[in-house]
Design a protein around this motif. Structure first.
Motif, mmCIF file in Angstrom:
data_model
loop_
_atom_site.group_PDB
_atom_site.id
_atom_site.type_symbol
_atom_site.label_atom_id
_atom_site.label_comp_id
_atom_site.label_asym_id
_atom_site.label_seq_id
_atom_site.Cartn_x
_atom_site.Cartn_y
_atom_site.Cartn_z
ATOM 1 N N GLY A 310 0.896 -1.368 -0.175
ATOM 2 C CA GLY A 310 -0.211 -0.012 0.018
ATOM 3 C C GLY A 310 0.837 1.216 0.096
ATOM 4 O O GLY A 310 1.705 1.371 -0.806
ATOM 5 N N ALA A 312 2.796 2.272 2.110
ATOM 6 C CA ALA A 312 4.110 2.153 2.844
ATOM 7 C C ALA A 312 5.361 1.534 1.821
ATOM 8 O O ALA A 312 6.503 1.297 2.318
ATOM 9 C CB ALA A 312 4.144 1.214 3.866
ATOM 10 N N GLN A 342 0.871 -0.172 8.156
ATOM 11 C CA GLN A 342 0.355 -0.948 7.071
ATOM 12 C C GLN A 342 0.305 -2.607 7.331
ATOM 13 O O GLN A 342 -0.313 -3.327 7.349
ATOM 14 C CB GLN A 342 1.081 -0.781 5.804
ATOM 15 N N ARG A 345 -2.383 -4.223 9.671
ATOM 16 C CA ARG A 345 -3.591 -4.474 9.192
ATOM 17 C C ARG A 345 -3.539 -6.175 8.807
ATOM 18 O O ARG A 345 -4.625 -6.708 8.748
ATOM 19 C CB ARG A 345 -3.748 -3.925 7.900
#
Length: 369
Positions: A310, A312, A342, A345
């Motif tokens: 994502g 990052a 990130q 998650r």
């Protein structure tokens, strides 16, 4: 419930698949189920591990794969499955083990195939006719098992295109306790990079599908630009010798396979940027471990990793200049905090729950028999 799992291409120095099998098995065990893992190896073995029972079947080495073995000989496996009497079957392979889906169906046992790789991507990598052959094999896998589990949307795409109805997406997780920014080691950094140098790290198996050469080419491009970067490579595999030759004259240090997870975590937390250039990665646990360590990651734009990292990370085309540009962008300190956010998650408890849901066992915690 007894969950029997079969997997190929698992060795003491293999990374993501071995980690996933261990973490999922430990999760099944903690939920009250009885996981049994069957893998190939050089000799027969039956042992208890933190992830449940592990049975090793002697299997042949796959030529040119750096020691990977496969389970062969259906009669032996069929006898073992009959003796174990599983309540669920989970298969992490689409080559020599696809037939077990049909065995499970005939036995009235629910089965799941876990797609740990993009078949179409692998076929392209080895210059084989990917579209027709990949579609035929993927359709056969989907028809053989009750559920196909994919860890990313990218991995699921080749099945969705075929209209496969029994597809389920379940992301894997990462060990957020072992891999953490707090493992930063100033002494380690001083031994790997001089003051003012940028420390890059590549962690993964040294095999063609991982494309470790891209990391070395990226370093060469950075040095050509005058960027003071050094590269540390952690991993072993069939390409190690040729990679050493390619890296001649460059500041590259090869550490081999790091069996000590805490040592690996320290390396990842100490680096400025990690590189994960494999073009057929369907999840990329090594990249996620870098993120959990607070280190942003450059990934291949052709893989599933842009979806995983994502904001990052940065995705790059297969070009040294593109990888060098991505590294330079991620040297911005703000990407460190984004990396950890990130990674948080993705947890193993959530992954275990997702896999148990795929097995229709989500609320069926029972004592092992």
């Amino acid at each position: 419930m007894r969950i029997v799992r079969l997997a190929n291409f698992v060795t003491p120095v293999s990374g993501g698949l071995r980690t996933a099998l261990d973490e999922l098995g430990a999760g099944y065990l903690a939920a009250g189920h009885e996981p049994v893992l069957i893998v190939p190896g050089p000799a027969a073995r039956d042992e208890q591990t933190r992830a449940g029972r592990r049975i090793t079947i002697p299997g042949p080495v796959v030529p040119g794969m750096g020691g990977y073995r496969v389970i062969a000989g259906r009669r032996r496996v069929r006898r073992l499955l009959d003796d174990l009497g599983p309540d669920r079957l989970e298969v992490s392979d689409r080559t020599t083990l696809r037939w077990t889906g049909s065995w499970a169906r005939a036995a009235g046992i629910r089965s799941a195939m876990v797609s740990h790789e993009s078949l179409a991507g692998l076929l392209r990598l080895y210059r084989l006719p990917s579209r027709h052959l990949g579609d035929r094999l993927n359709r056969a896998s989907a028809e053989a098992f009750d559920t196909v589990i994919c860890t990313t949307d990218w991995a699921a795409a080749e099945f969705r295109r075929l209209g496969v109805p029994n597809l389920l997406r379940v992301p894997l997780g990462v060990d957020l306790t072992t891999f953490t920014p707090s493992r930063y080691d100033a002494r380690l950094r001083a031994g790997l990079a001089r003051p003012g140098e940028h420390l890059l790290v590549h962690c993964g198996r040294m095999s063609p599908e991982k494309r470790p050469d891209r990391s070395i080419r990226a370093l060469a491009e950075l040095r050509r630009r005058g960027v003071p970067a050094v590269l540390v490579v952690a991993g072993d595999g069939p390409l190690l010798g040729s990679l050493r030759e390619r890296a001649a004259g460059l500041p590259v240090r090869f550490l081999g396979h790091l069996a000590d997870r805490e040592a690996l975590a320290g390396l990842l937390a100490t680096a400025d940027v990690a590189l994960a250039p494999g073009p057929v990665e369907t999840f990329g646990l090594a990249a996620l471990e870098a993120l959990a360590s607070g280190t942003p990651v450059v990934v291949s734009s052709d893989s599933a990793l842009p979806e995983v990292v994502g904001p990052a990370g940065a995705a790059a085309e297969d070009d040294p200049a593109a990888y060098a540009d991505a590294v330079m962008a991620l040297l911005d300190p703000r990407f460190g905090a984004a990396a950890r956010d990130q990674a948080e998650r993705y947890t193993w408890p959530a992954a275990v729950q997702g896999f148990l849901r795929a097995h229709a066992l989500i609320d069926m915690s029972v004592r092992p028999r």
